[in-house]
Design a protein around this motif. Structure first.
Motif, PDB file in Angstrom:
ATOM      1  N   ALA A   1     -15.841  10.222   0.504  1.00  0.00           N
ATOM      2  CA  ALA A   1     -15.600   9.643   1.317  1.00  0.00           C
ATOM      3  C   ALA A   1     -15.798  10.421   2.622  1.00  0.00           C
ATOM      4  CB  ALA A   1     -14.104   8.806   1.305  1.00  0.00           C
ATOM      5  N   ARG A   2     -15.519  11.812   2.449  1.00  0.00           N
ATOM      6  CA  ARG A   2     -15.718  12.223   3.562  1.00  0.00           C
ATOM      7  C   ARG A   2     -16.676  12.560   4.686  1.00  0.00           C
ATOM      8  NH1 ARG A   2     -10.651  16.476   4.052  1.00  0.00           N
ATOM      9  NH2 ARG A   2      -9.491  14.422   4.706  1.00  0.00           N
TER      10      ARG A   2
ATOM     11  N   ARG B   1      -1.692   2.112 -10.176  1.00  0.00           N
ATOM     12  CA  ARG B   1      -3.089   2.838 -10.271  1.00  0.00           C
ATOM     13  C   ARG B   1      -3.346   4.263  -9.659  1.00  0.00           C
ATOM     14  NH1 ARG B   1      -6.052  -1.570  -8.517  1.00  0.00           N
ATOM     15  NH2 ARG B   1      -5.363  -3.103  -7.645  1.00  0.00           N
TER      16      ARG B   1
ATOM     17  N   ARG C   1      -3.816  15.548  -1.887  1.00  0.00           N
ATOM     18  CA  ARG C   1      -2.957  16.639  -2.507  1.00  0.00           C
ATOM     19  C   ARG C   1      -1.513  16.844  -0.684  1.00  0.00           C
ATOM     20  NH1 ARG C   1      -7.145  18.950  -4.613  1.00  0.00           N
ATOM     21  NH2 ARG C   1      -7.094  18.344  -5.641  1.00  0.00           N
TER      22      ARG C   1
ATOM     23  N   GLN D   1       1.552   1.853  -1.650  1.00  0.00           N
ATOM     24  CA  GLN D   1       1.017   0.743  -2.332  1.00  0.00           C
ATOM     25  C   GLN D   1      -0.204   0.639  -3.700  1.00  0.00           C
ATOM     26  OE1 GLN D   1      -0.273  -2.179  -0.153  1.00  0.00           O
ATOM     27  NE2 GLN D   1      -0.919  -3.811  -1.745  1.00  0.00           N
ATOM     28  N   ASP D   2      -1.356   2.365  -2.973  1.00  0.00           N
ATOM     29  CA  ASP D   2      -2.889   2.256  -4.120  1.00  0.00           C
ATOM     30  C   ASP D   2      -2.610   3.597  -3.345  1.00  0.00           C
ATOM     31  OD1 ASP D   2      -4.816   2.066  -5.447  1.00  0.00           O
ATOM     32  OD2 ASP D   2      -5.338   0.309  -4.644  1.00  0.00           O
TER      33      ASP D   2
ATOM     34  N   ALA E   1       0.317   3.015   3.131  1.00  0.00           N
ATOM     35  CA  ALA E   1      -1.100   2.554   2.526  1.00  0.00           C
ATOM     36  C   ALA E   1      -0.595   3.290   0.935  1.00  0.00           C
ATOM     37  CB  ALA E   1      -1.740   3.082   3.096  1.00  0.00           C
TER      38      ALA E   1
ATOM     39  N   LEU F   1       0.876  -3.978   5.303  1.00  0.00           N
ATOM     40  CA  LEU F   1      -0.030  -3.426   6.165  1.00  0.00           C
ATOM     41  C   LEU F   1       0.021  -4.315   7.091  1.00  0.00           C
ATOM     42  CD1 LEU F   1       1.243  -0.437   4.753  1.00  0.00           C
ATOM     43  CD2 LEU F   1      -1.059   0.829   5.427  1.00  0.00           C
TER      44      LEU F   1
ATOM     45  N   GLU G   1      -4.833   5.566  -4.768  1.00  0.00           N
ATOM     46  CA  GLU G   1      -6.773   5.724  -5.514  1.00  0.00           C
ATOM     47  C   GLU G   1      -7.544   5.384  -4.012  1.00  0.00           C
ATOM     48  OE1 GLU G   1      -8.575   5.318  -9.733  1.00  0.00           O
ATOM     49  OE2 GLU G   1      -8.796   3.207  -8.374  1.00  0.00           O
ATOM     50  N   MET G   2      -6.354   3.446  -3.521  1.00  0.00           N
ATOM     51  CA  MET G   2      -7.349   3.728  -2.347  1.00  0.00           C
ATOM     52  C   MET G   2      -7.418   4.218  -1.279  1.00  0.00           C
ATOM     53  SD  MET G   2      -9.805   0.977  -2.039  1.00  0.00           S
ATOM     54  CE  MET G   2     -10.774   1.183  -0.725  1.00  0.00           C
ATOM     55  N   VAL G   3      -6.671   4.782  -1.652  1.00  0.00           N
ATOM     56  CA  VAL G   3      -6.091   6.010   0.283  1.00  0.00           C
ATOM     57  C   VAL G   3      -7.057   6.572   0.054  1.00  0.00           C
ATOM     58  CG1 VAL G   3      -4.385   7.601   1.088  1.00  0.00           C
ATOM     59  CG2 VAL G   3      -3.774   5.190   0.799  1.00  0.00           C
ATOM     60  N   GLY G   4      -7.405   7.666  -0.729  1.00  0.00           N
ATOM     61  CA  GLY G   4      -8.340   8.300  -1.606  1.00  0.00           C
ATOM     62  C   GLY G   4      -9.354   8.157  -1.539  1.00  0.00           C
ATOM     63  N   ALA G   5     -10.678   6.950  -1.743  1.00  0.00           N
ATOM     64  CA  ALA G   5     -11.724   6.810  -1.106  1.00  0.00           C
ATOM     65  C   ALA G   5     -11.947   6.621  -0.038  1.00  0.00           C
ATOM     66  CB  ALA G   5     -11.666   5.331  -2.380  1.00  0.00           C
ATOM     67  N   LEU G   6     -10.981   5.999   0.238  1.00  0.00           N
ATOM     68  CA  LEU G   6     -11.027   6.283   1.861  1.00  0.00           C
ATOM     69  C   LEU G   6     -10.813   7.227   2.575  1.00  0.00           C
ATOM     70  CD1 LEU G   6      -9.055   2.655   3.046  1.00  0.00           C
ATOM     71  CD2 LEU G   6     -11.258   2.820   3.324  1.00  0.00           C
ATOM     72  N   GLY G   7     -10.783   8.616   1.793  1.00  0.00           N
ATOM     73  CA  GLY G   7     -11.442   9.797   2.644  1.00  0.00           C
ATOM     74  C   GLY G   7     -10.213  10.527   3.030  1.00  0.00           C
ATOM     75  N   VAL G   8      -9.410   9.766   2.247  1.00  0.00           N
ATOM     76  CA  VAL G   8      -7.217  10.828   2.509  1.00  0.00           C
ATOM     77  C   VAL G   8      -6.869  12.090   1.508  1.00  0.00           C
ATOM     78  CG1 VAL G   8      -5.066  10.539   2.902  1.00  0.00           C
ATOM     79  CG2 VAL G   8      -6.326   8.754   4.383  1.00  0.00           C
ATOM     80  N   ASN G   9      -6.895  12.882   1.965  1.00  0.00           N
ATOM     81  CA  ASN G   9      -6.649  14.164   0.886  1.00  0.00           C
ATOM     82  C   ASN G   9      -5.196  13.849   0.698  1.00  0.00           C
ATOM     83  OD1 ASN G   9      -6.256  16.246  -0.599  1.00  0.00           O
ATOM     84  ND2 ASN G   9      -6.949  17.805   0.535  1.00  0.00           N
TER      85      ASN G   9
ATOM     86  N   LEU H   1      -0.617   5.830   6.108  1.00  0.00           N
ATOM     87  CA  LEU H   1      -0.979   6.599   5.111  1.00  0.00           C
ATOM     88  C   LEU H   1       0.063   6.803   3.900  1.00  0.00           C
ATOM     89  CD1 LEU H   1      -3.199   9.311   6.433  1.00  0.00           C
ATOM     90  CD2 LEU H   1      -3.984   7.796   5.930  1.00  0.00           C
TER      91      LEU H   1
ATOM     92  N   ARG I   1     -11.860   7.466  10.148  1.00  0.00           N
ATOM     93  CA  ARG I   1     -12.473   8.862  10.134  1.00  0.00           C
ATOM     94  C   ARG I   1     -13.087   8.654  11.480  1.00  0.00           C
ATOM     95  NH1 ARG I   1     -10.471  11.144   6.597  1.00  0.00           N
ATOM     96  NH2 ARG I   1     -12.070  13.111   7.397  1.00  0.00           N
TER      97      ARG I   1
ATOM     98  N   PHE J   1      -4.484  -3.123   1.850  1.00  0.00           N
ATOM     99  CA  PHE J   1      -2.466  -3.112   1.536  1.00  0.00           C
ATOM    100  C   PHE J   1      -1.952  -4.066   2.375  1.00  0.00           C
ATOM    101  CE2 PHE J   1      -4.728   1.183   2.510  1.00  0.00           C
ATOM    102  CZ  PHE J   1      -5.560   1.431   1.587  1.00  0.00           C
TER     103      PHE J   1
ATOM    104  N   PHE K   1     -11.923  11.265  -1.807  1.00  0.00           N
ATOM    105  CA  PHE K   1     -11.917  11.903  -0.520  1.00  0.00           C
ATOM    106  C   PHE K   1     -12.859  12.969  -0.176  1.00  0.00           C
ATOM    107  CE2 PHE K   1      -9.751  16.169   0.451  1.00  0.00           C
ATOM    108  CZ  PHE K   1      -9.746  16.250  -0.779  1.00  0.00           C
TER     109      PHE K   1
END
Ligand SMILES: Nc1ncnc2c1ncn2[C@@H]1O[C@H](COP(=O)(O)OP(=O)(O)OP(=O)(O)O)[C@@H](O)[C@H]1O
Ligand SMILES: [Mg+2]
Lengths: 615, 233
Positions: free
Chosen positions: B74-75, A294, A190, A177-178, A174, B91, A180-188, A171, B102, B88, B71
C-alpha cells in the motif's frame, strides 16, 4: 447510613484500581485478540518496581510520584518486550495457545520476581501529602482512597481522548474491527500492536504501583488481580473501555457491600455476577459479537484417524510395562505412577471437550476437584467406604458438569473459556471459604483407601484399571455416533442442525460426560494422596490439564495421553531437581507454543507423514 | 505500471489461481471480467499480498512486490478497494478517511476530504455519521474515498457496481472516469459488462482461475463468441 456511604466510597476506590488494570487488558484484547494472562504479572511487577524505586529515590513528592510513574513506564517497556519477543510470533495461533503462552510468562515472572525481591511480603511507604484522612459525614476516610477514586475517571477520560481525538487512537479503533483492512490501507500493524501493548502494560504497572500505599506487595498479586480483571473485562464486554469502567464499578461496589452483608461468600458473589451477566448478555454489558475474526487464518482441522501402526505397538508396550513392572517398584514410584494414571484420564476428559467438541474450557480442574471433594466429603461426613466414594466422585462432577455446562456450552471462544473459568473459581471459592464443611485452606485429611486397597500396589492397579477403562471408553465415544455428532456440530453447527443434530444438547452432554470422567480422576487422586485441598480446583491445575492436551496436540486421540505423561513426568523431575521449576516450566511452555503449535503428537505425526508419504 | 505474470495462489489445498498474467499501463483502466467464483477477487488479493501468491511475479512501478506485506505494498502507492467494502462501522466518515490518509504522491494532486466530497457529494452531507449507519451505495463510495486518501497511483477496484441501483451505477461510472482523468490507473473487477464498457480501455477475462482472453473493449464488444462463452449466465 453514614457507614453505607463510606462503604460505597471505598468500593469506588477499589473500582478505580480495578479499572486501571482491566482497561489495559481490554484495549490489548481489542486490537490483538490476545487474552493476556501475563497482565496480572505486569501489575505485580508495577508494585515491586514501585517499591524499589520509591524506597531508593529521595523521600518526598518527587521520589514517590516519580517512582510510581517510573515503575509504570518500566512495566510498559517490559510489556513491549514480551510483545516483540513472544506474542508477535503467535498472533495466528489458536486462542488457547496464546493464553497458554502468556501463562508461561506468568510462571517466568513469578520465579524471577521471587529471585529478585524474595518471598516475603514488602510494605511500601505511604504517599506523601495523602497520609492522613479526612472527615466525611462525621466519619474518617483515608485521603489516599479519595485520591484513588479520582484516578479512575481521569484515566478513563484520558484514554477516551486518546482513542477518539488522535490519529493513533483512530487507527487502533479501526484495527479493533478489521486489522487486515487497516494493513491494506498502509498502516504497519506491528507498530500498532507493539504500542498498544506498551500502553496496556503501562496501565497494569500503574495500577500495581498505586497499590503500594494500600497493601503489602507479594507474590500472589498476579493471579488474584488477573482473575478479577478477567471478570471485569468479560462482564464489561471484551474490548470495550466504557464497559470495563462500568463493570469495575459494579464489581468494586459488590465487594464493598458484599463484605457487609455476606463476608463469607464475597468471592463466590463476584463470579456469580459474571456468570449471570454472560448468561443474559453473552458478549458482556457493552461488548459486540466477535467479528468473524478477520486477519487470522484458521486452517481446517484434520480428521482423527486411527493411530499409525508403530504408535499402536508403542502404546501396547507401554501398557505392558505399566502392568508388569510395578511389583518391583517402591512406594514412591508407585505413587507417581498412580498420579500419572489419573493425569491421563484428566487430560483425556478435557480433550473430549476441546478436540472433538471444539469447545474451550479454562476451568476443567473444577470437575477434577469436585470428584475429589465428592469422595472426600462422603468419607468424612458419611463414613462412606472407598468404593462408594469413588462412585460418588463422577456423580458429583457429572451433576455439576450438567449444571455449569448448561450455561458454558452456549457461548463460544474466549467468552466460553472465561465462563468455565468463572464456574471453576466459584467451586474453588466455596471449597476455600466454606471452612466448616470443607476445612477451607487446610483441606480434608485422612481420605485413605479401605484396608483391602491400602497397599500402594493394589491401589495403583485399581487406579490404572479405572483410568484406563474410562479413557478407552472416552475413545469409543469419539468413534460412536455420539462422537460423530459432536464433531459435526464443531465443524458446522448450522449443518449439524440441518441433519437433525441438536447441537446444544450434544455439546451439553459431551461437557457433562467429560466432567464425570474428570471426577473419576479426581476421586482416585484424592484417595491416592489421602487428602484434598482447594488447589485441586485452582487455575494452575486447569492450566495443567490444558497443557497436557495442547502438549499432546488437540487433534489426535493419543495426544492427551502422551501429553499427560510428558507433562507429569517433566513436572515431577523439575520439582525434584531444581527450585527454579516454575521458571523452567514457563520457558518450556513458551518454547512449545513457539515451536510446536500442533503439539508433540501433532509434530510427531507430521514428521511421520512427511517421511512415509501422505497417509 | 502494474505487471502480473505467472501468478498462482491457493486457499489451503485448493488451487485457485493458475498462471494469471495481466498488465495495467499508466493512466489506464483495465477491467477483469469473469463470472462468480472465477477468481477476480483472489487475483486482487494476491496482488495486494492479502493472499500469499505461491508462484509468479508482481511488479508495480518498477519494483517487485510479490511476497511483500500488504502495508508495504500500500505504501508503494497501490490502493485496494475490497468487494465487501469493509467500512469501519464504529468510525465516522471523517475517521474512516483518516485511517486511509497517507502522504501525497509526487506528480498527483493530493486528495483531501473536501476534494473527495466534491467527487462523492452524498458523503459530504454525513461527515460525522458512523459507517455502520450508511446505505450500501454510500458505503461503496466511502470505501473508494478511504483508499484514495492514501494518494495511490493505481487502485484495485473490486466489483464497485455490485448491489447498486442503476442511477448510482451511473454516478459511480462518472466518478471512475474523473479518477482516470486525474491520471490514476485502475484495475477494475466486474461482472457487469455494461458498467465495465462505460469506463474501461481494455478487458481481461478470467475463468476458473486462468486468463482466457485479453483485448480492447472494442474488440470484446465485437467478439460475440467470447462474451457468449465466458460472460453470459
Ligand atoms: N477464503 C476462501 N477459502 C477458500 N476458498 C475460497 C475463499 N475465497 C474464495 N474461494 C474460492 O476461490 C474461488 C475464486 O473466488 P473469488 O472470490 O476470487 O471469485 P470472484 O471472481 O471474485 O467471484 P465473485 O464475482 O462472486 O466475487 C471460488 O471458487 C471460491 O469458492
Ligand atoms: Mg469477487
Amino acid at each position: 447510613m453514614e457507614n453505607l456511604v463510606l462503604q460505597a466510597l471505598s468500593g469506588l476506590a477499589s473500582a478505580s484500581s480495578l479499572f486501571l488494570v482491566a482497561s489495559g487488558l481490554t484495549v490489548i484484547f481489542g486490537v490483538s485478540r490476545v487474552v493476556n494472562f501475563a497482565h496480572g504479572s505486569f501489575y505485580m511487577l508495577g508494585a515491586y518496581l514501585a517499591y524499589t524505586l520509591v524506597t531508593q529515590l529521595p523521600r518526598g513528592h518527587l521520589g514517590f510520584w516519580g517512582g510510581v510513574v517510573g515503575a509504570a513506564l518500566l512495566v510498559g517497556l517490559i510489556g513491549l518486550a514480551v510483545e516483540v519477543l513472544l506474542l508477535r510470533r503467535i498472533y495466528r495461533a489458536p486462542e488457547l495457545f496464546q493464553l497458554l503462552a502468556t501463562f508461561g510468562v506468568v510462571l517466568i515472572v513469578q520465579e524471577l520476581t521471587q529471585m529478585v525481591w524474595g518471598a516475603q511480603d514488602l510494605l511500601g511507604p505511604r504517599a506523601p501529602g495523602l497520609r492522613g484522612s479526612t472527615e466525611i459525614l462525621g466519619l474518617r476516610f483515608p485521603l489516599y482512597e479519595l485520591f484513588l477514586i479520582g484516578v479512575g475517571p481521569v484515566v478513563l477520560g484520558l484514554l477516551l481522548l486518546l482513542f477518539h481525538r488522535t490519529r493513533w487512537g483512530t487507527l487502533v479503533r479501526a484495527a479493533t474491527q478489521d486489522r487486515e483492512m487497516v494493513g491494506a490501507l498502509g498502516v504497519n500493524q506491528r507498530m500498532l500492536f507493539t504500542s498498544i501493548f506498551f500502553l496496556g502494560s503501562l496501565l497494569a504497572g500503574l495500577g500495581g504501583a498505586l497499590q503500594l500505599p494500600r497493601e503489602s506487595v507479594n507474590l500472589h498479586m498476579d493471579l488474584s488481580i488477573i482473575t478479577e480483571a478477567f471478570v471485569v473485562v468479560v462482564v464489561g464486554g471484551l474490548g470495550s473501555l466504557t464497559g470495563a469502567a462500568l463493570a469495575a464499578l459494579l464489581i468494586g461496589e459488590m465487594h464493598a457491600f458484599g463484605i457487609l452483608i455476606a463476608p463469607k461468600i464475597t468471592l463466590v458473589l463476584v463470579f456469580l455476577v459474571m456468570a449471570l451477566v454472560l448468561v443474559v448478555r453473552p458478549h458482556g454489558l457493552l461488548g459486540k459479537p466477535e467479528a468473524a475474526a478477520r486477519g487470522g487464518q484458521g486452517s481446517a482441522e484434520p480428521m482423527i484417524g486411527p493411530a499409525p501402526g508403530p504408535l499402536r505397538w508403542l502404546a501396547l508396550t507401554a501398557l505392558g510395562l505399566a502392568v508388569v513392572v510395578p511389583p518391583f517398584l517402591g512406594d514412591y514410584a508407585l505413587s507417581v505412577l498412580t498420579e500419572l494414571a489419573t493425569a491421563v484420564l484428566f487430560a483425556a476428559s478435557l480433550h473430549l471437550i476441546m478436540g472433538p467438541g471444539g469447545m474451550a474450557s479454562f476451568g476443567h480442574a473444577a470437575y477434577f476437584g469436585l470428584g475429589a471433594y465428592g469422595a472426600a466429603l462422603a468419607a468424612q461426613w458419611l463414613g462412606a467406604p472407598m468404593l462408594v466414594g469413588l462412585a460418588l466422585a463422577p456423580l458429583a462432577a457429572g451433576v455439576f458438569g450438567l449444571v455449569f455446562g448448561y450455561f458454558c456450552v452456549r457461548l463460544s471462544g474466549v467468552y466460553a473459556a472465561m465462563l468455565t473459568l468463572a464456574f471453576a473459581q466459584i467451586a474453588w471459592s466455596v471449597a476455600f471459604q466454606w471452612v466448616e464443611v470443607t476445612g477451607g485452606d487446610n483441606g480434608i485429611l485422612g481420605v485413605w483407601p479401605d484396608a483391602w486397597a491400602a497397599p500402594k500396589l493394589v491401589f495403583y492397579y485399581l487406579a490404572l484399571a479405572l483410568c484406563l477403562g474410562a479413557t478407552l471408553l472416552l475413545r469409543r465415544v469419539v468413534h460412536a455416533p455420539f462422537g460423530y455428532a459432536l464433531r459435526a456440530q464443531r465443524d458446522s453447527a448450522l449443518r449439524a442442525e440441518a441433519i437433525g443434530i441438536n447441537a446444544f444438547r450434544i455439546r451439553w452432554l459431551g461437557f457433562a460426560l467429560a466432567a464425570a470422567a474428570a471426577g473419576i480422576a479426581g476421586g482416585l487422586f484424592a484417595y491416592g494422596k489421602g487428602s484434598v485441598f482447594p488447589t485441586f480446583m485452582g487455575i494452575p491445575r486447569s492450566v495443567d490439564a490444558l497443557l497436557m492436551v495442547l502438549l499432546g496436540g488437540v487433534q489426535t486421540l493419543s495426544g492427551p495421553i502422551i501429553g499427560a505423561l510428558a507433562f507429569t513426568g517433566l513436572q515431577e523431575q523439575l520439582v525434584r531437581l531444581t527450585d527454579l521449576w516454575r521458571l523452567i516450566l514457563g520457558a518450556v511452555i513458551v518454547a512449545l507454543v513457539l515451536f510446536f503449535p500442533q503439539g508433540l503428537a501433532g509434530a510427531a505425526r507430521a514428521r511421520w507423514e512427511a517421511r512415509h508419504g501422505d497417509a | 505500471m502494474l505487471q502480473v505474470a505467472g501468478l498462482s495462489a491457493y486457499y489451503g489445498r485448493a488451487h485457485i489461481l493458475d498462471d494469471v498474467a495481466l498488465d495495467v499501463g499508466g493512466g489506464e483502466v483495465v477491467v477483469l471480467l469473469g463470472r462468480n467464483g472465477a477468481g477476480k477477487s483472489t487475483t486482487m488479493k494476491a496482488i495486494m499480498g492479502l493472499v500469499p501468491p505461491s508462484a509468479g511475479n508482481v511488479r508495480f512501478a518498477g519494483a517487485e512486490i510479490g511476497g511483500r506485506e500488504p502495508f508495504e505494498i500500500a505504501r508503494l502507492g497501490l490502493g485496494y478497494v475490497p468487494e465487501e467494502r469493509r467500512i469501519f462501522t464504529g468510525l465516522s466518515v471523517m475517521e474512516n478517511l483518516e485511517v486511509g490518509r497517507r502522504p501525497a504522491t509526487a506528480g498527483l494532486r493530493p486528495w483531501t476530504p473536501e476534494r473527495l466530497f466534491a467527487l462523492f457529494p452524498s458523503l459530504g452531507a454525513m461527515r460525522d455519521r458512523p459507517g455502520g449507519r450508511m446505505s450500501g451505495g454510500e458505503q461503496q463510495m466511502l470505501t473508494i474515498a478511504r483508499t484514495l486518501m492514501g494518494n495511490p497511483r493505481l487502485i484495485l477496484l473490486d466489483e464497485p457496481s455490485e448491489g447498486l441501483a442503476p442511477v448510482v451505477i451511473e454516478r459511480m461510472a462518472e466518478a471512475i472516469r474523473a479518477l482516470k482523468a486525474e491520471g490514476l490507473s485502475i484495475l477494475l473487477s466486474e461482472q457487469n459488462l455494461h458498467f465495465a464498457q462505460l469506463v474501461s480501455d481494455r478487458a481481461t477475462i478470467i475463468e476458473k482461475g486462468r486468463i482466457r482472453w485479453s483485448g480492447s473493449i472494442a474488440e470484446l464488444l465485437a467478439a460475440d463468441e467470447v462474451r457468449e462463452q465466458y460472460l453470459s449466465v
